[in-house]
Design a protein around this motif. Structure first.
Motif, PDB file in Angstrom:
ATOM      1  N   ARG A 116     -63.975  24.082 -41.543  1.00 60.75           N
ATOM      2  CA  ARG A 116     -65.020  25.105 -41.707  1.00 60.75           C
ATOM      3  C   ARG A 116     -66.441  24.565 -41.479  1.00 60.75           C
ATOM      4  O   ARG A 116     -67.191  25.126 -40.666  1.00 60.75           O
ATOM      5  N   ILE A 119     -67.012  23.924 -37.799  1.00 60.51           N
ATOM      6  CA  ILE A 119     -67.079  25.148 -36.979  1.00 60.51           C
ATOM      7  C   ILE A 119     -68.434  25.820 -37.200  1.00 60.51           C
ATOM      8  O   ILE A 119     -69.077  26.282 -36.263  1.00 60.51           O
ATOM      9  N   GLN A 120     -68.877  25.837 -38.474  1.00 64.89           N
ATOM     10  CA  GLN A 120     -70.175  26.452 -38.764  1.00 64.89           C
ATOM     11  C   GLN A 120     -71.306  25.690 -38.074  1.00 64.89           C
ATOM     12  O   GLN A 120     -72.184  26.287 -37.447  1.00 64.89           O
ATOM     13  N   THR A 123     -71.303  26.282 -34.359  1.00 64.42           N
ATOM     14  CA  THR A 123     -71.785  27.643 -34.078  1.00 64.42           C
ATOM     15  C   THR A 123     -73.306  27.682 -34.195  1.00 64.42           C
ATOM     16  O   THR A 123     -73.996  28.246 -33.334  1.00 64.42           O
ATOM     17  N   LEU A 147     -67.189  27.175 -28.252  1.00 61.79           N
ATOM     18  CA  LEU A 147     -66.788  26.998 -29.657  1.00 61.79           C
ATOM     19  C   LEU A 147     -65.288  26.692 -29.796  1.00 61.79           C
ATOM     20  O   LEU A 147     -64.922  25.638 -30.327  1.00 61.79           O
ATOM     21  N   PRO A 148     -64.380  27.565 -29.309  1.00 61.99           N
ATOM     22  CA  PRO A 148     -62.954  27.268 -29.504  1.00 61.99           C
ATOM     23  C   PRO A 148     -62.486  25.982 -28.821  1.00 61.99           C
ATOM     24  O   PRO A 148     -61.663  25.258 -29.361  1.00 61.99           O
ATOM     25  N   VAL A 151     -63.477  23.109 -30.962  1.00 62.02           N
ATOM     26  CA  VAL A 151     -62.703  23.057 -32.210  1.00 62.02           C
ATOM     27  C   VAL A 151     -61.287  22.519 -31.940  1.00 62.02           C
ATOM     28  O   VAL A 151     -60.802  21.630 -32.642  1.00 62.02           O
ATOM     29  N   HIS A 242     -57.450  27.635 -27.287  1.00 62.87           N
ATOM     30  CA  HIS A 242     -58.806  28.054 -26.963  1.00 62.87           C
ATOM     31  C   HIS A 242     -58.912  29.304 -26.097  1.00 62.87           C
ATOM     32  O   HIS A 242     -59.812  30.100 -26.306  1.00 62.87           O
ATOM     33  N   THR A 245     -58.781  32.545 -28.219  1.00 60.82           N
ATOM     34  CA  THR A 245     -59.899  32.725 -29.147  1.00 60.82           C
ATOM     35  C   THR A 245     -61.192  33.004 -28.369  1.00 60.82           C
ATOM     36  O   THR A 245     -62.000  33.847 -28.776  1.00 60.82           O
ATOM     37  N   LEU A 357     -56.562  29.385 -38.049  1.00 61.23           N
ATOM     38  CA  LEU A 357     -57.689  28.751 -37.375  1.00 61.23           C
ATOM     39  C   LEU A 357     -58.466  29.786 -36.549  1.00 61.23           C
ATOM     40  O   LEU A 357     -59.699  29.822 -36.582  1.00 61.23           O
ATOM     41  N   GLU A 361     -62.430  30.818 -37.002  1.00 64.87           N
ATOM     42  CA  GLU A 361     -63.413  30.736 -35.907  1.00 64.87           C
ATOM     43  C   GLU A 361     -64.057  32.100 -35.649  1.00 64.87           C
ATOM     44  O   GLU A 361     -65.261  32.202 -35.440  1.00 64.87           O
ATOM     45  N   ALA A 365     -67.940  32.788 -36.020  1.00 64.97           N
ATOM     46  CA  ALA A 365     -68.674  33.082 -34.777  1.00 64.97           C
ATOM     47  C   ALA A 365     -69.316  34.467 -34.847  1.00 64.97           C
ATOM     48  O   ALA A 365     -70.517  34.626 -34.602  1.00 64.97           O
TER      49      ALA A 365
END
Ligand code: HEM
Length: 403
Positions: A116, A119-120, A123, A147-148, A151, A242, A245, A357, A361, A365
């Protein structure tokens, strides 16, 4: 792709969507008149397309519909490329049960939750750059793509400088009907060679990542993954991790931008975000159908008997719009928690391994984007947003926005 009339038989598959946000109108007609319909797939093989919610769930969860049978020599195919029996998605129990149990032991909710903060922060960095560049911006390269892929590369321990090449291979593998089979096979072998090398490197020097953990299961566990299972798991996680997402972020944001009152409901109350993510998954899923299955015996679906050996495609996108299951299914309602019964992540034993996951995301996002860009709007009319075609996973290829 085709726009053949819905009453021709067999229908030519896949169908064309009228726009990025609308499912093909064939689905509604088929659900009402012929929920188990004959189709001709791009390979030329015949299959039955199942479009109502109940039957789709049956196809996905009843052991009489086999994934393993699609990897047998001469089995019907969607495109021209063969299925691989060592891929988790192409296994039946007990092989599937063993491999899924082993990977689930490492790909845990706790490992996902630990991502988390990363990812934050990723982003935030991407949205900082978007703000600095100023409007208009294309949201696909600005957020939905990087992003994906970042990740999943970090989760697996894949170096980030390889991400463009990986995205190219994986896009080719998922192209289904739009590229020649030789190109798809070459992309597959590019991914396999690259990941084979990475697995060897993790074996020599393990890191704190999922791929190292899977390599260690391969080395030490009594039930162990064999070398090919390990390689195909890495390929599946990387591809599945990816493309879907990326498309879901772009599709979801476009749906909100074209439904301003829904955009406002999410922006006003961040508590709505988890329900909004589910509703967007239902309303604009990145893929229309689950993978192909084959009936191992005669199975009755509604009024139709599916004969032994028949290939069956279950339409997730159609099930998600079934009025017998959802109230006003063609309306986007981000506050209705019953929408979470969508089938976008599948159902049954092959239920998406990465659903937790993907949800995390999507929540971060979309939630962060709306908080930081409360005046976000499309920079081109919705009908002009370009989208991909001829692929298993689809979405918009560019999403120009302003604020
Ligand atoms: C919005 C994002 C995603 C969507 C819509 C999605 C959708 C799906 C669907 C429909 C299936 C089942 C297919 C079938 O039964 O034929 C599936 C399986 C799978 N997904 Fe996802 N997925 C997403 C994201 C991810 C992510 C992020 C990962 C990995 C990190 C992932 C890994 C997998 C794997 C490994 C399977 C195979 C599971 C099995 O066979 O037991 N997916 N996904």
């Amino acid at each position: 792709m085709t726009d053949t009339p819905v009453d021709s038989s067999p229908l030519t598959y896949p169908f064309e969507r009228p726009s990025a946000l609308e499912p093909c109108p064939h689905y509604k007609r088929l659900r009402e008149t012929k929920p188990v319909a004959d189709i001709r797939m791009p390979s030329g093989d015949h299959a039955l397309l199942v479009t109502d919610y109940e039957s789709v769930r049956t196809v996905l969860s009843d052991a009489r519909f086999s994934r393993a049978a699609t990897a047998r020599p001469g089995a019907p195919r969607i495109g021209t490329e063969p299925q691989n029996a060592k891929n988790l998605l192409s296994m039946d129990p007990p092989q599937h049960t063993r491999v899924r149990r082993l990977v689930s032991r490492e790909f845990t909710a706790r490992r996902v939750a630990a991502l988390r903060p990363r990812i934050q922060s990723r982003t935030d960095e991407l949205l900082d750059a978007m703000k600095r560049a100023g409007p208009p911006t294309d949201l696909v390269p600005a957020l939905a793509f990087p992003l994906p892929v970042t990740v999943i590369c970090e989760l697996l321990g894949v170096p980030l400088d390889e991400r463009e090449q990986i995205a190219e291979w994986s896009g080719t593998v998922l192209s289904t009907v739009s590229l020649p089979v030789e190109q798809i096979i070459a992309a597959h072998s590019g991914l396999a060679t690259y990941l084979g090398g990475l697995i060897a490197a993790k074996r020599a020097k393990p890191g704190d990542d999922l791929l190292s953990a899977l390599v260690s299961i391969h080395e030490t566990d009594a039930e162990r993954l064999d070398e090919e299972e390990l390689l195909h798991l890495a390929i599946t996680l990387l591809i599945a991790g990816h493309e879907t997402t990326t498309n879901q972020i772009a599709n979801g944001v476009l749906a909100l931008l074209t439904h301003p009152e829904q955009f406002e409901a999410v922006r006003r109350d961040p508590g709505v975000i988890p329900a909004a993510v589910e509703e967007l998954l239902r309303f604009v899923p990145p893929g229309d159908e689950a993978t192909l299955r084959i009936a191992l015996e005669d199975v009755k679906l509604g009024d139709t008997v599916v004969p032994t050996g028949t290939a069956v495609l279950a339409s997730l996108a159609s099930a998600n719009r079934d009025a017998r299951h959802f109230t006003e299914p063609d309306t986007l309602d981000v506050t209705d928690t019953a929408r979470a019964q969508h089938l976008t992540f599948g159902y049954g034993i092959h239920y998406c391994l990465g659903a937790g996951l993907a949800r995390l995301e999507l929540e971060i996002a979309i939630g962060t984007l709306l908080r930081r860009f409360p005046t976000l709007r499309p920079a081109v009319p919705a009908g002009e947003v370009p989208r991909s075609s001829g692929r298993l996973i689809h979405g918009v290829t560019s999403l120009p926005v302003a604020w």
